[in-house]
Enzyme design. Sequence first.
Site, PDB file in Angstrom:
ATOM      1  N   GLU A  47     -35.648  49.016  24.434  1.00 36.58           N
ATOM      2  CA  GLU A  47     -35.265  48.211  25.356  1.00 36.58           C
ATOM      3  C   GLU A  47     -35.718  48.419  26.550  1.00 36.58           C
ATOM      4  OE1 GLU A  47     -33.991  45.540  25.045  1.00 36.58           O
ATOM      5  OE2 GLU A  47     -33.281  45.507  23.007  1.00 36.58           O
ATOM      6  N   TYR A 103     -28.043  44.303  31.455  1.00 40.35           N
ATOM      7  CA  TYR A 103     -28.626  43.811  30.103  1.00 40.35           C
ATOM      8  C   TYR A 103     -28.835  44.766  29.154  1.00 40.35           C
ATOM      9  CZ  TYR A 103     -32.029  43.076  26.783  1.00 40.35           C
ATOM     10  OH  TYR A 103     -32.883  43.181  25.484  1.00 40.35           O
ATOM     11  N   ASP A 107     -30.909  38.683  29.248  1.00 46.24           N
ATOM     12  CA  ASP A 107     -32.230  38.926  29.591  1.00 46.24           C
ATOM     13  C   ASP A 107     -32.937  37.377  30.012  1.00 46.24           C
ATOM     14  OD1 ASP A 107     -32.800  37.878  27.269  1.00 46.24           O
ATOM     15  OD2 ASP A 107     -34.266  39.092  26.646  1.00 46.24           O
TER      16      ASP A 107
END
Length: 373
Positions: free
Chosen positions: A42, A125, A143
């Site tokens: 991520e 996020y 996102d």
Amino acid sequence: MIEWPESKIHAFQKTLLDWYDHNKRDLPWRRDHDPYHVWISEIMLQQTQVHTVIPYYERFMGEFPSVADLANADEGRLMKAWEGLGYYSRARNLQKAARQIVQDYDNVWPRDIAELQKLAGIGPYTAGAIASIAFNQPVPAVDGNAFRVFSRLLEIDDEISKPQTRKIFEQVISKIISQERPGDFNQAIMDLGSSYMTAANPDSDHSPVKAFNQAYIDGVELNYPVKNKKPRPIEVDYFALVIRSSAGILMEKRPDSGILADFWTFPLVAKEDLLAFSGQDEFAEDEDALTAMTDYFAQQYGLTLAFQFLPVKKVTHIFTHRKWLMTLLSADLTTENDLSLFPGRFFSKEDFIQHAFPKVQQKLIDRVNSLDE
DNA sequence: TAATCGTGGGT
DNA sequence: TACCCAAGATT
């Protein structure tokens, strides 16, 4: 913004997850739900495309297989692993967070999104992504894909860069997200956003959720998401200096904050600074910059250098908010010189191999190497 | 709130 | 070309 009844929400969940089950991308960080794997992927994927991340992710896992490995890693090795990926504070924050997990959390991942956001580099996020994918918690992960997909599905007109708009999306998604498979739901939205519901050329005719896509139905897909325009990068003129001696090439260490913080670069002198130093508004002749630079190095650093232009003397590099226009100058240091006033040192060939450099410096290194051919 | 922080790809 | 976009966070 339109709203969905409960029946439509369930229909959407089933359609989306059925599609995901048969069409999800086979990505290296989807082999399991290990929070370390989810986390590293991520962070790498922030503002970065999947195909760019894949080789970096594979190498990173080979070098730093666990949180402890990352926490104990040599910073030089860490930056070398991140070299070329950009937004380098991400890498530094990774190690900070790894040390937080080891020291503050006794090497046990927090599962709460508020706790996750206390870790360096993890914002709303990424906290949502880790909580939902690794820990199966029904929380949104908003996102760019989620902004785009849900703004189109529901015709949400709020401008997405405003912080309060994120809260609106989080509330909306919280009502729609699958309580049973939140991680798959969030990832399915991302896959949808990178395939059928893309920013530029969406293919909603063939999208599995086209019946739910109000903006598509109304023929206004490209109006979403509502987003402000970003200013164009500001152009800055530099002189990039290739100063050689028998010890190698003189490199300068950048400040510990700002763009390309802490990286070694070829000495950069802003044209504006050099003009101010020499008391001019502009260099009447190109060669005037050479003598000005010689004077500048003599006064600032006590170094005597005769500068000249390199054959290919212009290199440009565009960042998100700056455009560097660099003119290459070279000089040779033939006698012993006192470098104590200069914030740098000479780099050998081995130094250039071992250190990590940002892309703009690699361009310059390539130019210098091509001179020797 | 708006600016900052990299790089590569697409049009 | 110039511009936009890509699994954002920080200050």
